[in-house]
Design a protein around this motif. Sequence first.
Motif, PDB file in Angstrom:
ATOM      1  N   VAL A  31       0.860  -1.182   0.000  1.00 38.37           N
ATOM      2  CA  VAL A  31       0.000   0.000   0.000  1.00 38.37           C
ATOM      3  C   VAL A  31       0.900   1.236   0.000  1.00 38.37           C
ATOM      4  CG1 VAL A  31      -1.810   1.249   1.214  1.00 38.37           C
ATOM      5  CG2 VAL A  31      -1.843  -1.254   1.160  1.00 38.37           C
ATOM      6  N   LYS A  33      -0.349   4.540  -0.859  1.00 40.02           N
ATOM      7  CA  LYS A  33      -1.167   5.757  -0.954  1.00 40.02           C
ATOM      8  C   LYS A  33      -0.450   6.922  -0.266  1.00 40.02           C
ATOM      9  CE  LYS A  33      -3.666   4.159   3.152  1.00 40.02           C
ATOM     10  NZ  LYS A  33      -4.811   3.346   3.600  1.00 40.02           N
ATOM     11  N   TYR A  37       3.028   6.924   2.068  1.00 42.27           N
ATOM     12  CA  TYR A  37       2.976   7.378   3.463  1.00 42.27           C
ATOM     13  C   TYR A  37       3.958   8.537   3.710  1.00 42.27           C
ATOM     14  CZ  TYR A  37       0.069   3.299   4.710  1.00 42.27           C
ATOM     15  OH  TYR A  37      -0.940   2.370   4.801  1.00 42.27           O
ATOM     16  N   PHE A  80      -8.485   2.245  -4.011  1.00 48.31           N
ATOM     17  CA  PHE A  80      -9.478   2.014  -2.961  1.00 48.31           C
ATOM     18  C   PHE A  80     -10.766   2.797  -3.164  1.00 48.31           C
ATOM     19  CE2 PHE A  80      -5.722   1.035  -0.007  1.00 48.31           C
ATOM     20  CZ  PHE A  80      -5.919  -0.335  -0.068  1.00 48.31           C
ATOM     21  N   ARG A 128     -17.050   2.498   6.361  1.00 46.60           N
ATOM     22  CA  ARG A 128     -16.262   3.549   5.724  1.00 46.60           C
ATOM     23  C   ARG A 128     -16.411   3.424   4.217  1.00 46.60           C
ATOM     24  NH1 ARG A 128      -9.746   4.287   6.468  1.00 46.60           N
ATOM     25  NH2 ARG A 128      -9.776   2.395   5.201  1.00 46.60           N
ATOM     26  N   MET A 152     -12.458  -7.600  -1.516  1.00 51.87           N
ATOM     27  CA  MET A 152     -11.724  -7.194  -0.316  1.00 51.87           C
ATOM     28  C   MET A 152     -12.609  -6.485   0.704  1.00 51.87           C
ATOM     29  SD  MET A 152      -9.740  -3.665  -1.337  1.00 51.87           S
ATOM     30  CE  MET A 152      -9.864  -3.078   0.357  1.00 51.87           C
ATOM     31  N   HIS A 154     -11.911  -4.330   4.880  1.00 53.89           N
ATOM     32  CA  HIS A 154     -10.861  -3.706   5.709  1.00 53.89           C
ATOM     33  C   HIS A 154     -11.277  -3.750   7.179  1.00 53.89           C
ATOM     34  CE1 HIS A 154      -7.323  -1.288   6.323  1.00 53.89           C
ATOM     35  NE2 HIS A 154      -7.978  -0.243   6.776  1.00 53.89           N
ATOM     36  N   ALA A 188      -4.673  -5.677   6.341  1.00 55.69           N
ATOM     37  CA  ALA A 188      -3.535  -4.778   6.216  1.00 55.69           C
ATOM     38  C   ALA A 188      -2.487  -5.259   7.240  1.00 55.69           C
ATOM     39  CB  ALA A 188      -3.985  -3.347   6.470  1.00 55.69           C
ATOM     40  N   THR A 189      -1.566  -4.395   7.642  1.00 55.94           N
ATOM     41  CA  THR A 189      -0.493  -4.805   8.553  1.00 55.94           C
ATOM     42  C   THR A 189      -1.025  -5.505   9.804  1.00 55.94           C
ATOM     43  OG1 THR A 189       0.827  -2.920   7.810  1.00 55.94           O
ATOM     44  CG2 THR A 189       1.500  -3.970   9.868  1.00 55.94           C
ATOM     45  N   ARG A 204      -2.542  -6.672   2.386  1.00 61.72           N
ATOM     46  CA  ARG A 204      -2.305  -5.292   1.921  1.00 61.72           C
ATOM     47  C   ARG A 204      -1.544  -4.483   2.968  1.00 61.72           C
ATOM     48  NH1 ARG A 204      -7.828  -5.890   2.008  1.00 61.72           N
ATOM     49  NH2 ARG A 204      -7.908  -4.117   3.438  1.00 61.72           N
ATOM     50  N   PRO A 205      -0.293  -4.838   3.259  1.00 60.12           N
ATOM     51  CA  PRO A 205       0.441  -4.089   4.271  1.00 60.12           C
ATOM     52  C   PRO A 205       0.813  -2.680   3.811  1.00 60.12           C
ATOM     53  CG  PRO A 205       1.896  -5.669   3.208  1.00 60.12           C
ATOM     54  CD  PRO A 205       0.508  -5.935   2.680  1.00 60.12           C
ATOM     55  N   GLY A 206       0.695  -1.741   4.715  1.00 57.62           N
ATOM     56  CA  GLY A 206       1.128  -0.365   4.495  1.00 57.62           C
ATOM     57  C   GLY A 206       2.107   0.029   5.588  1.00 57.62           C
ATOM     58  N   ILE A 207       1.591   0.449   6.719  1.00 55.91           N
ATOM     59  CA  ILE A 207       2.420   1.054   7.771  1.00 55.91           C
ATOM     60  C   ILE A 207       3.614   0.189   8.181  1.00 55.91           C
ATOM     61  CG2 ILE A 207       1.019   0.162   9.707  1.00 55.91           C
ATOM     62  CD1 ILE A 207       2.597   3.685   9.549  1.00 55.91           C
ATOM     63  N   TYR A 328       1.227   6.805  11.533  1.00 59.30           N
ATOM     64  CA  TYR A 328       0.777   7.146  10.181  1.00 59.30           C
ATOM     65  C   TYR A 328       0.743   8.665   9.992  1.00 59.30           C
ATOM     66  CZ  TYR A 328      -1.610   2.484  10.370  1.00 59.30           C
ATOM     67  OH  TYR A 328      -1.937   1.171  10.507  1.00 59.30           O
TER      68      TYR A 328
HETATM   69  C1  PLP Z   1      -4.382   2.222   4.279  1.00 60.11           C
HETATM   70  C2  PLP Z   1      -5.029   0.905   3.969  1.00 60.11           C
HETATM   71  C3  PLP Z   1      -4.301  -0.288   4.061  1.00 60.11           C
HETATM   72  C4  PLP Z   1      -2.921  -0.358   4.675  1.00 60.11           C
HETATM   73  O1  PLP Z   1      -3.084  -0.304   6.070  1.00 60.11           O
HETATM   74  P1  PLP Z   1      -1.869  -0.317   7.092  1.00 60.11           P
HETATM   75  O2  PLP Z   1      -2.531  -0.300   8.423  1.00 60.11           O
HETATM   76  O3  PLP Z   1      -1.080   0.896   6.826  1.00 60.11           O
HETATM   77  O4  PLP Z   1      -1.103  -1.570   6.853  1.00 60.11           O
HETATM   78  C5  PLP Z   1      -4.909  -1.454   3.612  1.00 60.11           C
HETATM   79  N1  PLP Z   1      -6.190  -1.444   3.153  1.00 60.11           N
HETATM   80  C6  PLP Z   1      -6.929  -0.320   3.102  1.00 60.11           C
HETATM   81  C7  PLP Z   1      -8.323  -0.382   2.598  1.00 60.11           C
HETATM   82  C8  PLP Z   1      -6.385   0.892   3.519  1.00 60.11           C
HETATM   83  O5  PLP Z   1      -7.122   2.013   3.479  1.00 60.11           O
END
Ligand code: PLP
Length: 345
Positions: A31, A33, A37, A80, A128, A152, A154, A188-189, A204-207, A328
């Motif tokens: 991720v 976006k 980050y 997204f 959301r 998917m 969240h 996600a993470t 879908r890892p981000g942070i 974040y």
């Molecule tokens: C931002 C986001 C992620 C990543 O989340 P992290 O907590 O940063 O790993 C994954 N999926 C969706 C829908 C998000 O908005």
Amino acid sequence: MAQAHLTIDLPALCANWRTLSDLTQGEAAAVVKADAYGLGLDKVAPALAAAGARRFFVAIAEEGAELRRILGPGPEISVFSGHMAGDAALLRDAQLTPMINSIDQMLRHVEGLPGHPFGIQLDSGMNRLGMEPAEWAALREIALAQRPSLVMSHLACADEPDHPMNAHQLRSFTEMTDGIDAPRSLSATGGILMGPDYHFDLTRPGIGLYGGLPFIEAQPVVTVRIPVIQVRDVLPGETVGYGNTWTAERPTRVATVAAGYADGILRTMSRGAWLWAGETRCKVLGRISMDLIGVDVTEVGDTPEAMELLGQHQSVDTLADWAGTIGYEILTSLGARYARTYLTT
Ligand SMILES: *Cc1c(COP(=O)(O)O)cnc(C)c1O
């Protein structure tokens, strides 16, 4: 030079992606976006692609188009926010995959871009984005017949593994997607760290990639070093900074360093914040201003050239605690004024 320095360790970032990826049987996306980050999409995304990431997620189509310019053809780029009015040309030209969030978006997509890839986003309880169970029930057969690339949802509380919301959303997502052929993604993470029940086909890892909680074992990715402009001695009774919020109780050596809330060092941190001069921890004195911070360097031997705010000693989450926010927000607040160095080895 008074420019503060932000160093981004790309090998550490890629190692974090690999570690999170290796925790699951399925595929891990990345991720990226909000300019990865805040760390720089143009550097972060190619590094992750070279490390093996084949799927990327962004928030809006414009970010996706920018990412396509950076990565070129090949990697899948998913959006997204789905298919918004006016997005068709962007989605088509940049070959982006919108995550369809509603029946309205589905209609817009099949009318505007028939045959163009899409995914489905379901709302499993966060309220959301995504289709609610009833909406999905109405659309499900038609949507699945068009072969979505992903289905998917969240998690709202994945940073609190014991929160009952997690099991609730897992149940809801499983009920909504039981028996479908399309690949599924929930985590996600935080969800990755909750174990295999939450992994499905794609994560879908981000942070965690960027070194933030809840991925405790993340390698630190960001270092911030701030030059010292000036050092002075203040006497008991003297004050430092706007509003006279700090008064010296003993003779104190004060360094003024060249960064402030315009660099994402949030003013709300003023009370609890520290910087480091080598191995010495030094307290922030008075209010953080836009471009400057006062720091107690009484215990430091030689006047340092620069002091460290982020790095091995303290993480984005340490700073977040001072400000009453999350890692974040610290990352995405860092801003454009830093001299940036990207470590590549
Ligand atoms: C931002 C986001 C992620 C990543 O989340 P992290 O907590 O940063 O790993 C994954 N999926 C969706 C829908 C998000 O908005």
